[in-house]
Design a protein around this motif. Structure first.
Motif, short mmCIF file in Angstrom:
data_model
loop_
_atom_site.label_atom_id
_atom_site.label_comp_id
_atom_site.label_asym_id
_atom_site.label_seq_id
_atom_site.Cartn_x
_atom_site.Cartn_y
_atom_site.Cartn_z
N SER A 224 0.82 -1.21 0.00
CA SER A 224 0.00 0.00 0.00
C SER A 224 0.86 1.26 0.00
CB SER A 224 -0.93 0.01 1.23
OG SER A 224 -1.87 -1.04 1.15
N HIS B 175 -6.23 -9.20 -5.70
CA HIS B 175 -7.18 -8.08 -5.67
C HIS B 175 -6.67 -6.96 -4.76
CE1 HIS B 175 -9.76 -10.42 -8.13
NE2 HIS B 175 -10.21 -11.23 -7.18
N PHE B 176 -6.04 -7.33 -3.66
CA PHE B 176 -5.48 -6.31 -2.77
C PHE B 176 -4.42 -5.48 -3.50
CE2 PHE B 176 -2.27 -4.74 0.14
CZ PHE B 176 -3.02 -4.13 1.12
N GLU C 86 -3.92 -5.12 -6.79
CA GLU C 86 -4.52 -4.31 -7.86
C GLU C 86 -5.23 -3.09 -7.28
OE1 GLU C 86 -5.46 -7.55 -11.38
OE2 GLU C 86 -7.00 -7.18 -9.85
N ASP C 87 -5.97 -3.27 -6.20
CA ASP C 87 -6.68 -2.14 -5.58
C ASP C 87 -5.70 -1.08 -5.05
OD1 ASP C 87 -9.06 -3.37 -6.13
OD2 ASP C 87 -9.40 -4.09 -4.09
N ALA C 88 -4.51 -1.53 -4.61
CA ALA C 88 -3.50 -0.59 -4.12
C ALA C 88 -2.90 0.22 -5.26
CB ALA C 88 -2.40 -1.34 -3.38
N GLY C 89 -2.99 -0.28 -6.48
CA GLY C 89 -2.48 0.45 -7.64
C GLY C 89 -1.12 -0.01 -8.12
N SER D 187 -7.21 -8.17 -13.49
CA SER D 187 -7.82 -7.10 -14.28
C SER D 187 -6.86 -6.53 -15.32
CB SER D 187 -8.32 -5.98 -13.36
OG SER D 187 -7.25 -5.42 -12.62
#
Length: 394
Positions: A108, A149-150, A152-155, A188
């Motif tokens: 993160s 997913h974690f 990818e969500d963090a960028g 994704s």
């Protein structure tokens, strides 16, 4: 452009495995120049380490207590030389001191910092947050997806790491194809696969269903071909240049080979007639200025200058990654300390004790010879203090 400051030559004491001492001259810091534009000819990621708080309880088995300011500053140092950062990989002590909570926070923080400074970051996705050593294939898939997913969500971009859980649970190449197929279908954006050999992690011997590299490579190719564009590259860390070239030649168009061969990266990155490898290397965390200067030379079409800059670093990397290879992180942290990127020579899990004084002494000698010391005067001061702490008259 910013040019590294020159430093006067500095003599230091070295120590051998038999306790005998000698002297060496660390030379001067090379005048490498930071790139004025993005590097073009090769994609290069440095697999970065984490820096602990030196006063914290970073002992074996304890949760990692990280100095986030220094850890992120080191990543900015890498970005400043035009390289990307591969984070939360084995260099960051995955499965060797970096616990699940610290891994999530690292991803993160690193992704957020990369956005702020315009850096390129990818991060490792694994199954290592699951405490149970043995789980069924469906649970392996779920664990991978959770971290996928974690991340990818963090960028951050995704490097799909080799899983100890999968190595234990899989009974055939088909099991690997099934697990990777389902995980890749959930991604994704395209991801980088990671083939980590047993020199780095003995628990991964026979990964992809066979101890024979050629046979395992066939499984890798089937996984990539079945992914229908969801694999952008593969990082190969087998320390086997011939095997890397063989698989590289058979990769589908658009899929990059990222060398993770810290013994042979100079030739593999330069190769031209048979293609070339890009780089995702723990060694480049310790050699960011030299790696950048070498790739800048390739950008200019100057292969002789590329070799002149990077070839001298190969012996240093081979020392850092010497058997047992999985303790190479100690050398990366040691060089970071010598170069002033961290306050103390310490690591999470107490791993700074994993290499001998004689081993570190040889790193000092080789780093001085190949221009890997950004501030030789500081390196000499710190190395001398370590020798004296260990009762060596320096």
């Amino acid at each position: 452009m910013t040019t590294a400051a020159l430093s006067t030559a500095t003599a230091v004491t070295l120590i051998g495995a038999d306790g005998a001492t000698s002297s060496a001259d660390l030379g001067s810091a090379p005048a490498f120049t930071r790139p004025a534009a993005p590097l073009r000819s090769r994609v290069a990621f440095a697999a970065a380490h984490v820096i602990p708080k030196p006063w914290a309880e970073n002992v074996p088995g304890a949760p990692a207590d990280i100095d986030w300011e220094s850890t992120l500053a080191f990543r900015r140092h890498v970005y400043s030389w035009g390289l990307g950062v591969a984070d939360a990989m084995d260099t960051a002590q995955r499965n060797m001191g970096l616990d699940a909570a610290a891994t999530r926070e690292l991803i993160s923080r690193s992704a957020a910092d990369a956005r702020e400074v315009g850096g390129s970051v990818v991060a490792g996705v694994n199954t290592d947050h699951v405490d149970e050593p043995v789980i069924p294939l469906d649970a392996v898939i779920d664990a991978y997806k959770t971290q996928l997913h974690f991340t990818e969500d963090a960028g951050a971009g995704v490097v799909l790491m080799a899983s100890r859980h999968l190595a234990r649970a899989a009974e055939s190449p088909a099991d690997y194809e099934r697990v990777y197929g389902e995980v890749l279908a959930a991604a994704s954006t395209p991801v980088v696969l990671h083939w980590l050999g047993p020199a780095f992690d003995p628990a991964l011997d026979g990964y992809f269903g066979s101890a024979d590299v050629a046979t395992a490579g066939e499984t890798v190719l089937r996984i990539i071909e079945a992914a229908d564009g969801r694999v952008s590259g593969i990082k190969m860390s087998l320390l086997d240049a011939a095997a890397e070239r063989s698989l590289r030649a058979r990769l589908p168009e658009g899929v990059r080979m990222f060398t993770g061969d810290d013994f042979n990266y100079v030739e593999l990155i330069e190769d031209d007639d048979s293609g070339h490898s890009d780089a995702l290397l723990g060694a480049f965390a310790a050699l960011a200025p030299a790696a950048s200067a070498a790739i800048q030379a390739l950008d200019r079409g100057d292969s002789a200058q590329y070799r002149s800059v990077l070839e001298p670093t190969q012996q240093l990397s081979r020392q850092v990654f010497a058997a047992p290879t999985f303790y190479y992180k100690t050398g990366v942290a040691f060089l970071s300390w010598l170069n002033g990127h961290q306050q103390s020579f310490s690591m999470v899990g107490g791993l700074h004790s994993a290499r001998s004084l004689a081993h570190l002494s040889e790193i000092v000698r080789l780093a001085g010879e190949c221009g890997a010391l950004e501030r030789p005067d500081l390196a000499a001061e710190r190395w001398t203090s370590l020798l004296r702490l260990n009762g060596v008259d320096a």
